[in-house]
Scaffold this active site. Structure first.
Site, PDB file in Angstrom:
ATOM      1  N   ASP A   1       0.817  -1.219   0.000  1.00 37.14           N
ATOM      2  CA  ASP A   1       0.000   0.000   0.000  1.00 37.14           C
ATOM      3  C   ASP A   1       0.847   1.263   0.000  1.00 37.14           C
ATOM      4  O   ASP A   1       0.530   2.242  -0.675  1.00 37.14           O
ATOM      5  CB  ASP A   1      -0.977  -0.008   1.178  1.00 37.14           C
ATOM      6  CG  ASP A   1      -0.282  -0.069   2.529  1.00 37.14           C
ATOM      7  OD1 ASP A   1       0.839  -0.597   2.590  1.00 37.14           O
ATOM      8  OD2 ASP A   1      -0.867   0.420   3.508  1.00 37.14           O
TER       9      ASP A   1
ATOM     10  N   SER B   1       3.966   1.703  -1.212  1.00 39.92           N
ATOM     11  CA  SER B   1       4.598   1.878  -2.519  1.00 39.92           C
ATOM     12  C   SER B   1       3.602   2.342  -3.564  1.00 39.92           C
ATOM     13  O   SER B   1       3.905   3.208  -4.400  1.00 39.92           O
ATOM     14  CB  SER B   1       5.249   0.561  -2.974  1.00 39.92           C
ATOM     15  OG  SER B   1       6.285   0.183  -2.095  1.00 39.92           O
TER      16      SER B   1
ATOM     17  N   THR C   1       2.680  -8.407  -0.775  1.00 40.99           N
ATOM     18  CA  THR C   1       2.967  -8.178   0.638  1.00 40.99           C
ATOM     19  C   THR C   1       2.617  -9.430   1.421  1.00 40.99           C
ATOM     20  O   THR C   1       1.613 -10.096   1.134  1.00 40.99           O
ATOM     21  CB  THR C   1       2.161  -7.001   1.213  1.00 40.99           C
ATOM     22  OG1 THR C   1       2.316  -6.964   2.634  1.00 40.99           O
ATOM     23  CG2 THR C   1       0.686  -7.095   0.896  1.00 40.99           C
TER      24      THR C   1
ATOM     25  N   ASP D   1       1.651  -9.213   4.349  1.00 43.09           N
ATOM     26  CA  ASP D   1       0.600  -8.762   5.265  1.00 43.09           C
ATOM     27  C   ASP D   1      -0.799  -8.988   4.693  1.00 43.09           C
ATOM     28  O   ASP D   1      -1.773  -9.026   5.446  1.00 43.09           O
ATOM     29  CB  ASP D   1       0.766  -7.278   5.587  1.00 43.09           C
ATOM     30  CG  ASP D   1       2.133  -6.941   6.144  1.00 43.09           C
ATOM     31  OD1 ASP D   1       2.764  -7.837   6.742  1.00 43.09           O
ATOM     32  OD2 ASP D   1       2.590  -5.797   5.969  1.00 43.09           O
TER      33      ASP D   1
ATOM     34  N   ARG E   1       5.326 -25.800  28.450  1.00 38.83           N
ATOM     35  CA  ARG E   1       5.512 -24.353  28.342  1.00 38.83           C
ATOM     36  C   ARG E   1       4.390 -23.670  27.555  1.00 38.83           C
ATOM     37  O   ARG E   1       3.720 -24.296  26.730  1.00 38.83           O
ATOM     38  CB  ARG E   1       6.849 -24.043  27.666  1.00 38.83           C
ATOM     39  CG  ARG E   1       8.041 -24.247  28.587  1.00 38.83           C
ATOM     40  CD  ARG E   1       9.345 -24.115  27.858  1.00 38.83           C
ATOM     41  NE  ARG E   1      10.466 -24.182  28.800  1.00 38.83           N
ATOM     42  CZ  ARG E   1      11.705 -24.525  28.464  1.00 38.83           C
ATOM     43  NH1 ARG E   1      11.999 -24.832  27.206  1.00 38.83           N
ATOM     44  NH2 ARG E   1      12.658 -24.553  29.380  1.00 38.83           N
TER      45      ARG E   1
ATOM     46  N   MET F   1       4.715 -11.140  11.862  1.00 40.62           N
ATOM     47  CA  MET F   1       4.558  -9.862  11.173  1.00 40.62           C
ATOM     48  C   MET F   1       3.100  -9.629  10.773  1.00 40.62           C
ATOM     49  O   MET F   1       2.219 -10.405  11.110  1.00 40.62           O
ATOM     50  CB  MET F   1       5.477  -9.815   9.956  1.00 40.62           C
ATOM     51  CG  MET F   1       6.951  -9.712  10.301  1.00 40.62           C
ATOM     52  SD  MET F   1       7.982  -9.649   8.809  1.00 40.62           S
ATOM     53  CE  MET F   1       9.569  -9.245   9.517  1.00 40.62           C
ATOM     54  N   GLY F   2       2.875  -8.568  10.032  1.00 40.73           N
ATOM     55  CA  GLY F   2       1.528  -8.232   9.604  1.00 40.73           C
ATOM     56  C   GLY F   2       1.225  -6.753   9.696  1.00 40.73           C
ATOM     57  O   GLY F   2       0.187  -6.288   9.245  1.00 40.73           O
TER      58      GLY F   2
ATOM     59  N   HIS G   1      12.305 -11.857  10.020  1.00 36.74           N
ATOM     60  CA  HIS G   1      12.383 -11.824   8.558  1.00 36.74           C
ATOM     61  C   HIS G   1      12.452 -13.188   7.896  1.00 36.74           C
ATOM     62  O   HIS G   1      12.428 -13.264   6.662  1.00 36.74           O
ATOM     63  CB  HIS G   1      13.572 -10.957   8.131  1.00 36.74           C
ATOM     64  CG  HIS G   1      13.316  -9.486   8.297  1.00 36.74           C
ATOM     65  ND1 HIS G   1      13.333  -8.878   9.525  1.00 36.74           N
ATOM     66  CD2 HIS G   1      12.991  -8.520   7.403  1.00 36.74           C
ATOM     67  CE1 HIS G   1      13.054  -7.589   9.382  1.00 36.74           C
ATOM     68  NE2 HIS G   1      12.837  -7.347   8.112  1.00 36.74           N
TER      69      HIS G   1
ATOM     70  N   ARG H   1       9.762 -13.740   5.411  1.00 36.58           N
ATOM     71  CA  ARG H   1       9.854 -13.201   4.051  1.00 36.58           C
ATOM     72  C   ARG H   1      10.623 -14.123   3.114  1.00 36.58           C
ATOM     73  O   ARG H   1      10.747 -13.830   1.926  1.00 36.58           O
ATOM     74  CB  ARG H   1      10.563 -11.843   4.067  1.00 36.58           C
ATOM     75  CG  ARG H   1       9.816 -10.749   4.807  1.00 36.58           C
ATOM     76  CD  ARG H   1      10.505  -9.405   4.604  1.00 36.58           C
ATOM     77  NE  ARG H   1       9.801  -8.340   5.280  1.00 36.58           N
ATOM     78  CZ  ARG H   1       8.745  -7.698   4.783  1.00 36.58           C
ATOM     79  NH1 ARG H   1       8.270  -8.063   3.614  1.00 36.58           N
ATOM     80  NH2 ARG H   1       8.166  -6.723   5.464  1.00 36.58           N
TER      81      ARG H   1
END
Length: 393
Positions: free
Chosen positions: A124, A126, A152, A154, A189, A196-197, A301, A304
């Site tokens: 969005d 860019s 993206t 996201d 645990r 991310m997002g 990362h 990605r």
């Protein structure tokens, strides 16, 4: 069919954060432009910075030409087809800088290359930046034709159901959740996983559903980690303990804020501290609840990276083909989208409206529907996603 007319020149660039599938788009664009139309394709390095490098003479137009065998690797593998399997962007990308400040030079670089049109792969931010450059070029009487391809991890770009890179990222996070489940189970645990997002919860929600999460926290449902949310998570984990399971998997999107409504760079660590304190209090109240041993993993990362999934490769190929066809038909200023199982397009002006609306409301342009199928499914299978309000009924 190859035309006998002077071939058109089209440019292609990647802007913003990288993601799997970008190279597959480049491959598709070059193949369709070359074989179907007989055009020339020029790859602009490092986003709009490539136009500046061209203007100042750091690069020459012919240096940017992408041919069928313009990307060769020594040995048996030759040509563009290897791009189908590579992550990242062979053109390079930028997610910082000040294109507006250098707008005049960028526009001049575009004109120097003599492009018929430009294909931009971006999110969005860019798309909004490139639209501003196109508007400024028009104000100067310059011709700036372009088509956008949404990419993206996201998945927060309006009008499209899918963006290049999202499916691969979901798979990466899902695999990580699978791997973390067993170490969580081995040591009883509570494993908290930050994904991310940005301001959208799609990545956390879809990966959490697919990866077996017990709780999923996203900005659309739990925008702030207030006392009610923390207690809700702890009671949910406590109930799991009483049912015989002494480990849990919690997924939190990076866009969720602390109790003051502020963003935390490591919101997973913040959540872990709050959950630990809350669980200690619950243990004093209920003898059936054991103290929580929390651990945090920030995937970062690695989300990605990875080989693009077949879905991202197909989407990238379909988007690349559609972008070239739009240019062939003179249908500029469009964004390619995926809707109802097919490729289509919408005017970029409509996309910009939604992006600016999101900016004003401080929300993602495209968000998980709080009453939608994903959220209903999560709740129905017992995942904690926040308290159910009357609006959710």
């Amino acid at each position: 069919m190859v035309s006998n007319h002077k071939p058109k020149r089209i440019g292609i660039l990647t802007s913003g954060g990288d993601c799997p599938g970008l190279n597959a788009v480049i491959r598709a664009v070059v193949k369709v432009a070359t074989y179907k139309y007989g055009w020339e394709v020029y790859g602009i390095p490092y986003g709009t910075d490539g136009f500046i490098e061209l203007l100042v003479g750091k690069r020459q137009p012919e240096d940017l030409r992408i041919k069928e065998h313009g990307y060769d690797i020594p040995g048996l593998v030759q040509g563009l087809d290897i791009l189908y399997f590579l992550s990242g962007s062979v053109l390079g990308s930028i997610s910082k800088g000040d294109p507006e400040r250098h707008a005049d030079d960028i526009i001049k670089g575009y004109e120097k290359l003599g492009l018929t049109a430009l294909i931009v792969m971006g999110g969005d931010g860019s798309i909004e930046i490139l639209d501003g450059l196109a508007q400024k070029a028009a104000d100067q009487g310059a011709l700036w034709n372009w088509v956008a391809i949404p990419k993206t991890i996201d998945n927060d770009i309006p009008f499209t159901e899918a963006s290049v890179g999202f499916d691969t990222a979901v798979n990466r996070v899902t695999q990580a959740l699978y791997d973390l489940t067993f170490t969580a189970a081995s040591h009883d645990r509570v494993m908290i996983v930050q994904v991310m997002g940005r301001d959208s919860g799609y990545l956390a929600m879809e990966a959490g559903l697919a990866g077996g999460a017990d709780a999923i926290l996203i900005p659309e449902l739990t925008p702030v980690l207030n006392e009610e949310v923390i207690m809700g998570i702890c009671r949910h984990i406590g109930q799991l303990q009483q049912n015989g399971r002494r480990f849990a998997l919690v997924v939190i999107a990076e866009g969720v804020k602390n109790y003051l409504g502020q963003k935390e760079h490591y919101i997973g660590d913040y959540l872990a501290r709050q959950v630990q304190e809350c669980s200690n209090k619950l243990c004093d109240i209920d003898s059936h609840i054991y103290p929580f041993d929390t651990r945090v993993t920030v995937l970062g990362h690695v989300q990605r990276g990875g080989t693009p999934t077949y879905t991202d490769r197909l989407l990238a190929t379909a988007f690349g083909r559609e972008a070239v066809d739009l240019i062939a038909n003179g249908n500029y200023n469009q964004m390619v989208i995926w809707e109802n199982g097919r490729v289509s397009s919408v005017p970029i002006s409509r996309v910009i409206e939604q992006i600016k609306k999101g900016r004003r409301e401080k929300k993602a342009p495209s968000r998980v529907d709080p009453q939608g199928f994903l959220v209903r499914t999560a709740r129905d299978i017992g995942i904690y996603v926040g308290e159910v309000s009357s609006d959710d009924q």
